[in-house]
Design an enzyme around this catalytic site. Structure first.
Site, PDB file in Angstrom:
ATOM      1  N   HIS A  45       0.839  -1.201   0.000  1.00  0.00           N
ATOM      2  CA  HIS A  45       0.000   0.000   0.000  1.00  0.00           C
ATOM      3  C   HIS A  45       0.877   1.257   0.000  1.00  0.00           C
ATOM      4  O   HIS A  45       0.604   2.227  -0.707  1.00  0.00           O
ATOM      5  CB  HIS A  45      -0.877   0.057   1.263  1.00  0.00           C
ATOM      6  CG  HIS A  45      -1.851  -1.067   1.417  1.00  0.00           C
ATOM      7  ND1 HIS A  45      -1.708  -2.037   2.382  1.00  0.00           N
ATOM      8  CD2 HIS A  45      -2.993  -1.363   0.749  1.00  0.00           C
ATOM      9  CE1 HIS A  45      -2.736  -2.887   2.306  1.00  0.00           C
ATOM     10  NE2 HIS A  45      -3.519  -2.507   1.311  1.00  0.00           N
ATOM     11  N   GLY A 155      -2.387  -1.283  -7.292  1.00  0.00           N
ATOM     12  CA  GLY A 155      -1.302  -2.253  -7.331  1.00  0.00           C
ATOM     13  C   GLY A 155      -1.541  -3.332  -8.381  1.00  0.00           C
ATOM     14  O   GLY A 155      -2.664  -3.836  -8.521  1.00  0.00           O
ATOM     15  N   LYS A 157      -0.632  -6.186  -8.098  1.00  0.00           N
ATOM     16  CA  LYS A 157      -0.924  -7.441  -7.390  1.00  0.00           C
ATOM     17  C   LYS A 157      -2.346  -7.892  -7.722  1.00  0.00           C
ATOM     18  O   LYS A 157      -2.598  -9.073  -7.923  1.00  0.00           O
ATOM     19  CB  LYS A 157      -0.770  -7.211  -5.889  1.00  0.00           C
ATOM     20  CG  LYS A 157      -1.591  -8.134  -5.059  1.00  0.00           C
ATOM     21  CD  LYS A 157      -0.792  -8.797  -4.002  1.00  0.00           C
ATOM     22  CE  LYS A 157      -1.603  -9.849  -3.306  1.00  0.00           C
ATOM     23  NZ  LYS A 157      -2.886  -9.326  -2.816  1.00  0.00           N
TER      24      LYS A 157
HETATM   25  P1  AMP Z   1      -6.479  -3.548  -0.530  1.00  0.00           P
HETATM   26  O1  AMP Z   1      -6.296  -2.817   0.753  1.00  0.00           O
HETATM   27  O2  AMP Z   1      -6.121  -5.005  -0.449  1.00  0.00           O
HETATM   28  O3  AMP Z   1      -7.820  -3.295  -1.176  1.00  0.00           O
HETATM   29  O4  AMP Z   1      -5.406  -2.933  -1.545  1.00  0.00           O
HETATM   30  C1  AMP Z   1      -5.381  -1.569  -1.833  1.00  0.00           C
HETATM   31  C2  AMP Z   1      -4.440  -1.318  -2.986  1.00  0.00           C
HETATM   32  O5  AMP Z   1      -3.128  -1.758  -2.631  1.00  0.00           O
HETATM   33  C3  AMP Z   1      -4.825  -2.102  -4.258  1.00  0.00           C
HETATM   34  O6  AMP Z   1      -4.637  -1.261  -5.396  1.00  0.00           O
HETATM   35  C4  AMP Z   1      -3.858  -3.237  -4.244  1.00  0.00           C
HETATM   36  O7  AMP Z   1      -3.576  -3.753  -5.537  1.00  0.00           O
HETATM   37  C5  AMP Z   1      -2.632  -2.599  -3.651  1.00  0.00           C
HETATM   38  N1  AMP Z   1      -1.722  -3.617  -3.115  1.00  0.00           N
HETATM   39  C6  AMP Z   1      -2.020  -4.572  -2.185  1.00  0.00           C
HETATM   40  N2  AMP Z   1      -0.956  -5.386  -1.995  1.00  0.00           N
HETATM   41  C7  AMP Z   1       0.024  -4.942  -2.821  1.00  0.00           C
HETATM   42  C8  AMP Z   1       1.357  -5.369  -3.088  1.00  0.00           C
HETATM   43  N3  AMP Z   1       1.908  -6.427  -2.483  1.00  0.00           N
HETATM   44  N4  AMP Z   1       2.073  -4.674  -4.007  1.00  0.00           N
HETATM   45  C9  AMP Z   1       1.537  -3.610  -4.644  1.00  0.00           C
HETATM   46  N5  AMP Z   1       0.285  -3.154  -4.427  1.00  0.00           N
HETATM   47  C10 AMP Z   1      -0.462  -3.811  -3.537  1.00  0.00           C
END
Ligand code: AMP
Length: 287
Positions: A45, A155, A157
């Site tokens: 994040h 991300g 990911k």
């Molecule tokens: P989330 O809190 O899981 O909804 O993620 C929020 C944002 O962080 C999303 O755009 C995800 O793709 C990004 N994100 C989560 N994990 C990673 C990671 N390991 N590397 C890069 N971006 C990430």
């Protein structure tokens, strides 16, 4: 003004009226970057946050565990939360404002409207998690309408999510440009995820099989293997040998997520694997 400044200068916003006031206080000449998250922040994040802080005059981060993107029986109630730690990290990384809305204001009892992106959101993660991308697209569309950022940071990911939301922004003429950021990994290759916290020590060891299988595929491709069925089978073997249960492994054209039978310069492999009861996703460029 109707929004609250935290003592260290980061604006804490808990409702839509405060958000409107804050947004109106930003000059039209200033660039606004936005990072939507579900909190329990980690270095993945924060890499998005750092890009936004570097490239914009103002960075707004949202923290909202969005109920509509979780299916029945999924981990909405147990999803890890630590807002205090999140706020400390965001302060440390120079974020200008944090939006932490209440679910009741985002989805009042008479709420009726949802955003669906056909085709792209029905396959892969969408097939395993029906309604997931409908929930994601709906909350992100609402946040974009509230925040009006110039750029939104996502991300890779969640690679399918990037394409789903890019399609949504194009189709709905939303004036936000999505910036994709690379996957941040642990030293042993496991992609950082808030859900990694569910893994026991033993499962954490097995969980590196996702990255190992991606590296294996990359090596095989480098050695001339093009047949995606054979590549998927090699990856599957490695995962099964590490106690992983494959949800899907698929080679796609990374421009449109169309499944491929043969690797070319646009190939990317997407995967979801269960380790114990934790569902992990990962992907890598193969072309
Ligand atoms: P989330 O809190 O899981 O909804 O993620 C929020 C944002 O962080 C999303 O755009 C995800 O793709 C990004 N994100 C989560 N994990 C990673 C990671 N390991 N590397 C890069 N971006 C990430």
């Amino acid at each position: 003004m109707d929004f609250t400044l935290s003592s260290q200068g980061m604006v804490m916003i808990n409702n839509i009226s405060q958000l409107h006031s804050y947004r109106e206080s930003i000059s039209p000449t200033q660039k606004v970057g936005f990072v939507p998250t579900m909190g329990f922040l980690h270095a993945g994040h924060l890499s998005l946050v750092d890009s936004s802080v570097k490239e914009n005059d103002k960075t707004i981060v949202s923290i909202f565990v969005n109920p509509t993107q979780f299916g029945r029986g999924e981990d909405f109630t147990s999803y890890p939360r630590d807002t205090k730690a999140d706020i400390a990290m965001l302060l440390d990384h120079g974020v200008d404002a944090v939006f932490i809305p209440l679910a009741e204001e985002i989805y009042p009892p008479d709420y009726r409207t949802f955003v669906e992106i056909s085709d792209l959101s029905e396959k892969y993660c969408g097939a395993s998690r029906p309604g997931h991308f409908r929930g994601v697209a709906t909350i992100v569309c609402k946040l974009l309408n509230l925040i009006h950022p110039h750029f939104m940071y996502m991300g890779e990911k969640d690679f399918q999510q990037c394409l789903v939301l890019e399609q949504m922004c194009r189709d709905l003429h939303l004036p936000t440009t999505i910036k994709r950021c690379p996957i941040v990994r642990e030293e042993d290759g496991l992609a950082l995820s808030s859900r990694n916290t569910y893994l026991s020590a033993q499962q954490r060891g097995y969980a590196t099989c996702l990255y190992q299988s991606l590296l294996l595929a990359k090596e095989l491709v480098k050695n001339g293997v093009r047949d995606t069925e054979a590549l998927v089978e090699s990856m599957r073997q490695l995962i099964v040998n590490n106690q992983g249960v494959v949800d899907y492994i698929v080679f796609v054209d990374e421009r449109n997520l169309a499944e491929q039978v043969s690797v070319d310069e646009h190939s990317r492999v997407l995967m979801a694997v269960r380790v114990g009861s934790t569902r992990l996703i990962d992907n890598m460029r193969m072309g």
